[in-house]
Design a protein around this motif. Structure first.
Motif, PDB file in Angstrom:
ATOM      1  N   VAL A 232     -15.443   8.971  -3.836  1.00  0.00           N
ATOM      2  CA  VAL A 232     -15.112   9.336  -2.450  1.00  0.00           C
ATOM      3  C   VAL A 232     -16.375   9.303  -1.578  1.00  0.00           C
ATOM      4  O   VAL A 232     -16.344   8.852  -0.428  1.00  0.00           O
ATOM      5  N   SER A 350       0.571   9.778  -3.140  1.00  0.00           N
ATOM      6  CA  SER A 350      -0.628   9.857  -2.306  1.00  0.00           C
ATOM      7  C   SER A 350      -0.980  11.320  -2.072  1.00  0.00           C
ATOM      8  O   SER A 350      -0.094  12.186  -2.055  1.00  0.00           O
ATOM      9  N   VAL A 351      -2.253  11.561  -1.932  1.00  0.00           N
ATOM     10  CA  VAL A 351      -2.761  12.877  -1.500  1.00  0.00           C
ATOM     11  C   VAL A 351      -3.897  12.590  -0.518  1.00  0.00           C
ATOM     12  O   VAL A 351      -4.420  11.476  -0.490  1.00  0.00           O
ATOM     13  N   PRO A 352      -4.275  13.578   0.293  1.00  0.00           N
ATOM     14  CA  PRO A 352      -5.453  13.346   1.142  1.00  0.00           C
ATOM     15  C   PRO A 352      -6.633  12.924   0.263  1.00  0.00           C
ATOM     16  O   PRO A 352      -6.795  13.446  -0.847  1.00  0.00           O
ATOM     17  N   VAL A 353      -7.422  11.971   0.734  1.00  0.00           N
ATOM     18  CA  VAL A 353      -8.548  11.450  -0.044  1.00  0.00           C
ATOM     19  C   VAL A 353      -9.449  12.604  -0.505  1.00  0.00           C
ATOM     20  O   VAL A 353      -9.973  12.596  -1.615  1.00  0.00           O
ATOM     21  N   SER A 354      -9.588  13.609   0.355  1.00  0.00           N
ATOM     22  CA  SER A 354     -10.459  14.746   0.046  1.00  0.00           C
ATOM     23  C   SER A 354      -9.943  15.595  -1.121  1.00  0.00           C
ATOM     24  O   SER A 354     -10.663  16.427  -1.637  1.00  0.00           O
ATOM     25  N   HIS A 381      -5.202   2.740  -4.812  1.00  0.00           N
ATOM     26  CA  HIS A 381      -5.872   2.411  -3.555  1.00  0.00           C
ATOM     27  C   HIS A 381      -6.551   3.685  -3.039  1.00  0.00           C
ATOM     28  O   HIS A 381      -6.014   4.374  -2.176  1.00  0.00           O
ATOM     29  N   ASP A 384      -6.810   4.572   0.647  1.00  0.00           N
ATOM     30  CA  ASP A 384      -5.600   5.047   1.328  1.00  0.00           C
ATOM     31  C   ASP A 384      -5.103   6.366   0.753  1.00  0.00           C
ATOM     32  O   ASP A 384      -4.039   6.845   1.142  1.00  0.00           O
ATOM     33  N   ASN A 386      -3.913   6.655  -2.149  1.00  0.00           N
ATOM     34  CA  ASN A 386      -2.707   6.267  -2.901  1.00  0.00           C
ATOM     35  C   ASN A 386      -3.070   5.944  -4.352  1.00  0.00           C
ATOM     36  O   ASN A 386      -3.856   5.045  -4.602  1.00  0.00           O
ATOM     37  N   GLY A 421      -0.382  18.684  -0.570  1.00  0.00           N
ATOM     38  CA  GLY A 421      -0.057  18.046   0.706  1.00  0.00           C
ATOM     39  C   GLY A 421       0.154  16.552   0.592  1.00  0.00           C
ATOM     40  O   GLY A 421      -0.067  15.807   1.546  1.00  0.00           O
ATOM     41  N   GLY A 422       0.606  16.104  -0.575  1.00  0.00           N
ATOM     42  CA  GLY A 422       0.759  14.670  -0.786  1.00  0.00           C
ATOM     43  C   GLY A 422       2.188  14.181  -0.669  1.00  0.00           C
ATOM     44  O   GLY A 422       3.081  14.932  -0.260  1.00  0.00           O
ATOM     45  N   SER A 423       2.396  12.923  -1.030  1.00  0.00           N
ATOM     46  CA  SER A 423       3.704  12.288  -0.934  1.00  0.00           C
ATOM     47  C   SER A 423       4.134  11.795  -2.305  1.00  0.00           C
ATOM     48  O   SER A 423       3.336  11.202  -3.036  1.00  0.00           O
ATOM     49  N   ILE A 424       5.410  11.991  -2.635  1.00  0.00           N
ATOM     50  CA  ILE A 424       5.915  11.540  -3.937  1.00  0.00           C
ATOM     51  C   ILE A 424       6.243  10.052  -3.924  1.00  0.00           C
ATOM     52  O   ILE A 424       6.543   9.478  -4.958  1.00  0.00           O
ATOM     53  N   SER A 425       6.208   9.427  -2.749  1.00  0.00           N
ATOM     54  CA  SER A 425       6.332   7.967  -2.723  1.00  0.00           C
ATOM     55  C   SER A 425       5.406   7.421  -1.662  1.00  0.00           C
ATOM     56  O   SER A 425       5.695   7.468  -0.472  1.00  0.00           O
ATOM     57  N   ALA A 426       4.278   6.911  -2.093  1.00  0.00           N
ATOM     58  CA  ALA A 426       3.281   6.437  -1.135  1.00  0.00           C
ATOM     59  C   ALA A 426       3.669   5.090  -0.556  1.00  0.00           C
ATOM     60  O   ALA A 426       3.583   4.884   0.641  1.00  0.00           O
TER      61      ALA A 426
ATOM     62  N   ASP B 101     -13.878  14.014   4.563  1.00  0.00           N
ATOM     63  CA  ASP B 101     -13.626  13.123   3.420  1.00  0.00           C
ATOM     64  C   ASP B 101     -12.314  12.359   3.593  1.00  0.00           C
ATOM     65  O   ASP B 101     -12.160  11.243   3.118  1.00  0.00           O
ATOM     66  N   ASN B 102     -11.359  13.002   4.253  1.00  0.00           N
ATOM     67  CA  ASN B 102     -10.069  12.348   4.490  1.00  0.00           C
ATOM     68  C   ASN B 102     -10.037  11.640   5.844  1.00  0.00           C
ATOM     69  O   ASN B 102      -9.082  10.953   6.168  1.00  0.00           O
ATOM     70  N   GLY B 180      -1.653  14.523   6.241  1.00  0.00           N
ATOM     71  CA  GLY B 180      -2.865  13.728   6.444  1.00  0.00           C
ATOM     72  C   GLY B 180      -2.880  12.532   5.523  1.00  0.00           C
ATOM     73  O   GLY B 180      -3.880  12.266   4.875  1.00  0.00           O
ATOM     74  N   LEU B 181      -1.761  11.790   5.497  1.00  0.00           N
ATOM     75  CA  LEU B 181      -1.610  10.698   4.526  1.00  0.00           C
ATOM     76  C   LEU B 181      -1.520   9.351   5.229  1.00  0.00           C
ATOM     77  O   LEU B 181      -0.817   9.217   6.219  1.00  0.00           O
ATOM     78  N   LYS B 183      -0.418   6.768   3.580  1.00  0.00           N
ATOM     79  CA  LYS B 183       0.747   6.121   2.975  1.00  0.00           C
ATOM     80  C   LYS B 183       1.748   7.197   2.603  1.00  0.00           C
ATOM     81  O   LYS B 183       1.430   8.106   1.824  1.00  0.00           O
ATOM     82  N   ASP B 184       2.933   7.086   3.119  1.00  0.00           N
ATOM     83  CA  ASP B 184       3.986   8.049   2.812  1.00  0.00           C
ATOM     84  C   ASP B 184       5.320   7.408   3.145  1.00  0.00           C
ATOM     85  O   ASP B 184       5.709   7.343   4.303  1.00  0.00           O
ATOM     86  N   THR B 186       8.608   8.234   2.355  1.00  0.00           N
ATOM     87  CA  THR B 186       9.667   9.122   1.872  1.00  0.00           C
ATOM     88  C   THR B 186      10.687   9.403   2.965  1.00  0.00           C
ATOM     89  O   THR B 186      10.884  10.539   3.379  1.00  0.00           O
TER      90      THR B 186
END
Lengths: 488, 488
Positions: A232, A350-354, A381, A384, A386, A421-426, B101-102, B180-181, B183-184, B186
């Motif tokens: 990162v 996906s999750v925040p890069v941080s 990725h 992103d 992801n 705070g992520g997504s289950i489908s990026a 970072d994000n 803060g994504l 890619k999402d 959903t």
């Protein structure tokens, strides 16, 4: 048979397939999702699509729009009832025009992504969407799922690459929204509502896409790092040092690359000694508007600084196009190598890069606690946020044992993604695969808004039923439709 | 008074303004739109916004959300009825957090744009949205109107700069969508549905915004060209030679700049002789991730090639930050200079870049035929296809005579924009100003989809009534609401 006759009248008898002729359309390309259809209809024009939808709407026949049939979540496969019409857009594959002064192209939904990339290149332009299935997936499917891929860091998802749409509504009306405008603030953003809706709100028949200048040179590097935190930090430096030239930043676990070189002995890691056994690697790509030499020079500055700062342990910058391809080939071979070792449980998250490092560390530990001995196959990725975070059988597991626990593994990983705070489908969408777990992770207010929009745009519930929204929604829609019929 | 008491209970007595205290909120900053309100309510938190909306929804009281009150289309001003509550978001002005970072920041809707830019800069990042009103407009207003400005060419509109939203629905529920994504995939894209909806679907209370690296250097040039065709050709070369470093490409008619130097004698055109009297000028900006020297070097290559190819007649590259500011100041002074000469009829339009020359030539000719002697004041963001095409009184016209023909001028220009596939509102939105002409230019299928979405998300029609959608829609909504009440 009446309904099938009606469809033949709309598109011509030879473009309505039934029985054995329809089978190839009833199963997705990986053979994971299978169903039955009343018929496959292959319209050749927007007007024919509209005619088909109108007839289906009148008869209450469900419609499953289908492009290249390469989706990963079963979004283009009918259910088992045999009631639905598969609406294949494959014959609508014309590139309607390219406007180089406006940097746009107008294409039909059935165009294969690679053909669109090639047509852009022939006109001296770049259409940047790039993903594994590009040789067979279609623009319509890319739009329906808001496809991602390897160039999102710089160019965005399919959504960001689209200026206008042509859509057939659930009532069979044609919305002529093919605008080639970068600025248009005249009302609600219907374009983005249809993009990513997986065929559940209407049928996208054509799009106006953004084009970019072809880069003068591309340069690729493979960088060995000790941790995701370090990766990162390298990303941060690369973003600030390379600006928008940074077009790729892929993270790969060391054992993924080891697996590739083991499965495909002709591929090799371009490192020796300790650098060949690092826990993480980054594949970084720069697309330069100037020259090969400039790309390489900028790369050397950024990578050099990262090594000096102790963030990167080692790096190889591709010296030729062939070397660059070889590096990308390593990355792209991970899913194939993974397949060689048996089926795995895949997550497109996906999750925040941080929070990426925290996500991987915590999820790995939780998985080992719950399912001791499973292997993690982690790549994606990073730029992103992801990750393709996959779980494979390890010591002491059979494939069957692992797959029997699939839902538990999904739940553990997805719960963790959600906490951060992520997504289950990026990038793959919801389709059938994640439909039933979606309400577990989605804000109930957001779910309710989605149901309202579905109900008002497709009150009869004929557009790709059972995709994205769960069964409760199906019932809600049909109750709403019934009420509507009763009151009008 | 009951309703006002109810609002006082929701946000505290001191944050409900009526009578003379409310007046400043009832008129837009230019004094073009004025109305009356039941009260101005200034909630301090998302929960308070939700409480206010719930109380209004229960009582059927219309809500006019308001930010900095700097909009140009009357979107934040109530009507004359005195029935509506103005919901001012000004007190919700916290920057909730910055994640370097994000590359994201979370801000409340009432934050002033300049404060957001500054907070990003303090964290070593760029928030690129930039426009004339940035010292007083708010993020909420920028989101409601999908604001544009001078950096769209590289970074996109407000829509492209936003990852997540927090929204209070028309029913007073809170959608927690601050993701803060990058890619999402959903479900339906509700974010982009609320962005640009001008407060007619719900109240945006906060957003997660994208940040970018601060450029290492910026460089500006003023280029003299003979025609819009030549300017477009220079744009093409600049896009391919500078890639994503190209952050600004503004077109200005020569007589606009002459007007500036005449009205503001301390400003001067940095050209002598024939180059000082060209019909068109381009202000080009590059943002470089490397260095001042590199920015200048790339600029010289691109501009040099354009001159050699005969596309540009002359060019001045700013040698210092002060010179760069002076060039931008010329561009930014055009509206002020225009104002000095009296009121004009303004158009905020876009057409495909490839049709820009045809648009200006044809529209100029048609205007002269219909309204002989009027002056054209033409400038804008050529890189985005967005022109501020204004019509001022010329020889033989009084201001009153010109303004009396305003609707005819609008119709002529907008008809022409429409013929060429353009938009009658590129960046300012619809508000009250263009509400009644919208159906003339919008695909009827699109209008119907907009009405459906409005009706289902705001069935009582309380969210900013009379904005974006025309009166017929107002009636449709209220009929729908009445029907709903009758059947439940």
């Amino acid at each position: 048979m009446d309904q099938v006759e009606t469809l033949r009248a709309a598109v011509g008898a030879t473009q309505v397939l039934t029985g054995a002729d329809a089978q190839a359309y009833e199963t997705d390309w990986r053979g994971r999702y299978s169903g039955r259809s009343l018929a496959v209809v292959r319209p050749g024009s927007t007007e024919e699509v509209a005619a088909v939808v109108r007839r289906c709407a009148q008869a209450g026949v469900p419609i499953v729009p289908q492009g290249g049939n390469t989706g990963l979540c079963g979004g283009a496969t009918p259910d088992d009832s045999g009631c639905a019409v598969i609406l294949s857009l494959q014959r609508m594959n014309r590139i309607r025009g390219i406007d180089t002064d406006n940097d746009t192209m107008e294409v039909e939904a059935g165009c294969v992504l690679q053909a669109v990339q090639q047509a852009a290149r022939d006109a001296g332009r770049l259409f940047p969407l790039s993903l594994a299935a590009e040789g067979s997936c279609t623009i319509g499917g890319n739009l329906a799922t808001n496809a991602g891929g390897t160039q999102v860091l710089r160019y965005g998802n399919m959504r960001e690459l689209t200026l206008g749409l042509e859509v057939v509504t659930a009532q069979g009306a044609i919305w002529h929204g093919l605008r080639g405008l970068r600025k248009d603030n005249t009302g609600y953003d219907l374009r983005d509502l249809f993009i990513g809706s997986e065929g559940t709100l209407g049928v996208i028949t054509a799009a106006t896409l953004k084009l970019y200048p072809l880069p003068a040179a591309r340069c690729t590097a493979l960088i060995a790092v000790e941790s995701i935190e370090a990766a990162v930090a390298v990303l941060n430096r690369a973003r600030s040092g390379l600006g928008a030239s940074l077009t790729g930043f892929e993270l790969m676990a060391g054992d993924c690359l080891q697996l590739v070189t083991k499965c495909f002995p002709r591929q090799r890691l371009p490192f020796e000694g300790p650098s060949a056994a690092m826990p993480w690697y980054v594949l970084m790509e720069v697309s330069d508007s100037e020259s090969e030499a400039h790309a390489r020079e900028r790369f050397e500055v950024v990578v050099g600084e990262a090594i000096e700062a102790g963030l990167a342990q080692d790096a190889v910058i591709a010296g030729s196009l062939a070397q660059s391809h070889a590096l990308w080939h390593l990355r792209e071979s991970i899913p194939m190598a993974e397949k060689e070792t048996g089926k795995s449980i895949k997550h497109d998250v996906s999750v925040p890069v941080s929070r990426m490092a925290e996500f991987v560390r915590g999820t790995n530990a939780a998985l080992q606690a719950a399912f001791p001995g499973v292997r993690h196959v982690i790549f994606g990725h990073l730029g992103d946020g992801n990750l393709h975070y996959n779980v494979a059988r390890g010591e002491g597991w059979t494939e069957a044992q692992l797959l029997a626990r699939q839902d538990d593994v999904y739940a553990l990983v997805h719960d963790r993604v959600h906490e951060l705070g992520g997504s289950i489908s990026a990038e793959h969408g919801i389709g059938q695969l994640k439909r039933d777990v979606l309400p577990r992770y989605k804000d109930p207010v957001e779910m309710a808004l989605m149901h309202k929009i579905k109900a008002v745009l497709d009150p009869e519930g004929i557009m790709n039923p059972g995709k994205v929204l769960d069964l409760v929604s199906g019932r809600m829609v049909s109750i709403a439709a019934t009420e509507k019929r009763a009151t009008t």
